[in-house]
Design a protein around this motif. Structure first.
Motif, PDB file in Angstrom:
ATOM      1  N   THR A  30       0.837  -1.194   0.000  1.00  0.00           N
ATOM      2  CA  THR A  30       0.000   0.000   0.000  1.00  0.00           C
ATOM      3  C   THR A  30       0.877   1.251   0.000  1.00  0.00           C
ATOM      4  O   THR A  30       2.090   1.182   0.203  1.00  0.00           O
ATOM      5  CB  THR A  30      -0.923   0.045   1.234  1.00  0.00           C
ATOM      6  N   PHE A  31       0.239   2.392  -0.237  1.00  0.00           N
ATOM      7  CA  PHE A  31       0.898   3.678  -0.053  1.00  0.00           C
ATOM      8  C   PHE A  31      -0.153   4.648   0.454  1.00  0.00           C
ATOM      9  O   PHE A  31      -1.347   4.503   0.190  1.00  0.00           O
ATOM     10  CB  PHE A  31       1.551   4.185  -1.336  1.00  0.00           C
ATOM     11  N   THR A  32       0.289   5.651   1.180  1.00  0.00           N
ATOM     12  CA  THR A  32      -0.643   6.576   1.805  1.00  0.00           C
ATOM     13  C   THR A  32      -1.004   7.710   0.856  1.00  0.00           C
ATOM     14  O   THR A  32      -0.342   7.928  -0.163  1.00  0.00           O
ATOM     15  CB  THR A  32      -0.037   7.177   3.083  1.00  0.00           C
ATOM     16  N   ALA A  33      -2.048   8.452   1.227  1.00  0.00           N
ATOM     17  CA  ALA A  33      -2.424   9.628   0.444  1.00  0.00           C
ATOM     18  C   ALA A  33      -1.289  10.641   0.434  1.00  0.00           C
ATOM     19  O   ALA A  33      -1.047  11.319  -0.563  1.00  0.00           O
ATOM     20  CB  ALA A  33      -3.696  10.247   1.018  1.00  0.00           C
ATOM     21  N   SER A  34      -0.559  10.730   1.560  1.00  0.00           N
ATOM     22  CA  SER A  34       0.589  11.633   1.632  1.00  0.00           C
ATOM     23  C   SER A  34       1.691  11.201   0.669  1.00  0.00           C
ATOM     24  O   SER A  34       2.317  12.025   0.007  1.00  0.00           O
ATOM     25  CB  SER A  34       1.128  11.680   3.069  1.00  0.00           C
ATOM     26  N   ASP A  35       1.923   9.868   0.599  1.00  0.00           N
ATOM     27  CA  ASP A  35       2.908   9.346  -0.350  1.00  0.00           C
ATOM     28  C   ASP A  35       2.498   9.703  -1.786  1.00  0.00           C
ATOM     29  O   ASP A  35       3.319  10.115  -2.602  1.00  0.00           O
ATOM     30  CB  ASP A  35       3.015   7.822  -0.230  1.00  0.00           C
TER      31      ASP A  35
END
Length: 326
Positions: A30-35
């Protein structure tokens, strides 16, 4: 053999699973919205400006509409870096046109008709009239060509010639599986691949619904272009995952396609020309009803268009309810 000995023998044949051996990771990546916010991506690359992007494009039209003429022009325009369809700038690069329903004699005749018997045609424009089914070596043939020539554009004409024979799948899965390997191939190498296909006999409100087959075909590609003939001319409609929608009027003139402009603008211009022709032939002022009857159009549409034309100075009103040419 005693029961204890038999048990030891079985343990020797089937040892206990080791718990200290590293396990293959099955963790969801996964990756975050910030990423995502911090990610940077290069701008979308067009091989043919506003029309053909990197990735897989499905170009569909009815039989004998001139899809192969359009494919030839796109390939040639990219090979020499000129405008395609007399309107769209191209990024110059090597091209491959797999004309699988043609032969060298017919291809040469088409090239001479469109571009003349020049002293030299581009060496970076490659042809093939034979390509194996995608699941029977065809995909490997394309990958070998890509590795050797690094093309910008590959055209496969038509899908039915390379489509795998998929068994044990429903129609949607079969359609999706037919094109997904090409979509992956185009993405991995950063090139444009166009596959020529057919439309259904029946028309539809959404142009994409006219593509022969299930939505698995249109779902597997990055872009879809539909070449459709209507009562007021031929339209090229396009929709893609990242590019803006396309809706332009086009015309085939002696083997060469050209873009006439946005469909709505061209249609309105054509309608105005029809009204001018009626007034010119009449040689006297006419009312909206008379013009509508002559053209077999709705009277209200003609009235609204006449008001607009009068504002633009294309017609004038010598008296109430009558129009004539300036």
């Amino acid at each position: 053999m005693s029961r204890r000995q038999a048990t030891k023998s079985r343990v020797a044949r089937f040892p206990k699973k080791r718990t200290d051996r590293p396990k293959a990771s099955n963790k969801l990546t996964t990756f975050t919205a910030s990423d995502l916010q911090a990610m940077e991506f290069p701008p979308l690359e067009f091989v043919v400006e506003g029309l053909i992007t990197e990735g897989l494009t499905l170009l569909a039209g009815k039989p004998k509409m001139g899809k192969s003429w359009m494919a030839l022009d796109l390939a040639m325009s990219v090979a020499i870096g000129c405008e395609a369809l007399c309107d769209r700038a191209c990024k110059k690069g090597a091209t491959l046109y797999c004309a699988l329903e043609d032969n060298p004699r017919r291809l040469r005749r088409r090239m001479i008709q469109n571009y003349g018997d020049q002293t030299s045609w581009p060496e970076n424009f490659h042809f093939s009239v034979q390509l194996k089914k995608l699941d029977d070596g065809g995909l490997d043939q394309l990958e070998d060509f890509i590795e050797e020539h690094r093309p910008s554009l590959i055209i496969i004409d038509t899908l039915v010639c390379v489509r795998p024979k998929v068994k044990g799948k429903n129609e949607y899965e079969a359609d999706y599986a037919a094109l997904s390997p090409l979509q992956k191939l185009a993405g991995e190498h950063g090139i444009a691949i166009i596959v020529i296909h057919h439309l259904r006999k029946m028309s539809g409100e959404d142009p994409l619904d006219m593509v022969s087959g299930t939505t698995g075909l249109t779902g597997a590609v990055d872009n879809v272009l539909v070449l459709d003939r209507k009562s007021d001319g031929v339209t090229l409609y396009g929709r893609g995952r990242e590019m803006e929608n396309i809706d332009v009027a086009v015309e085939l003139d002696d083997g060469l396609w050209r873009v006439l402009g946005d469909t709505d603008s061209v249609r309105i211009s054509s309608e105005r020309r029809s009204i001018i022709d009626v007034l010119q032939n009449a040689g006297k002022p006419m009312g909206p009803k008379d013009i509508a009857d002559a053209l077999k159009w709705p009277q209200e549409n003609v009235r609204q268009l006449l008001l607009s034309m009068a504002t633009n100075g294309e017609v004038k009103k010598p008296r109430r309810g009558k129009y004539e040419l300036p």
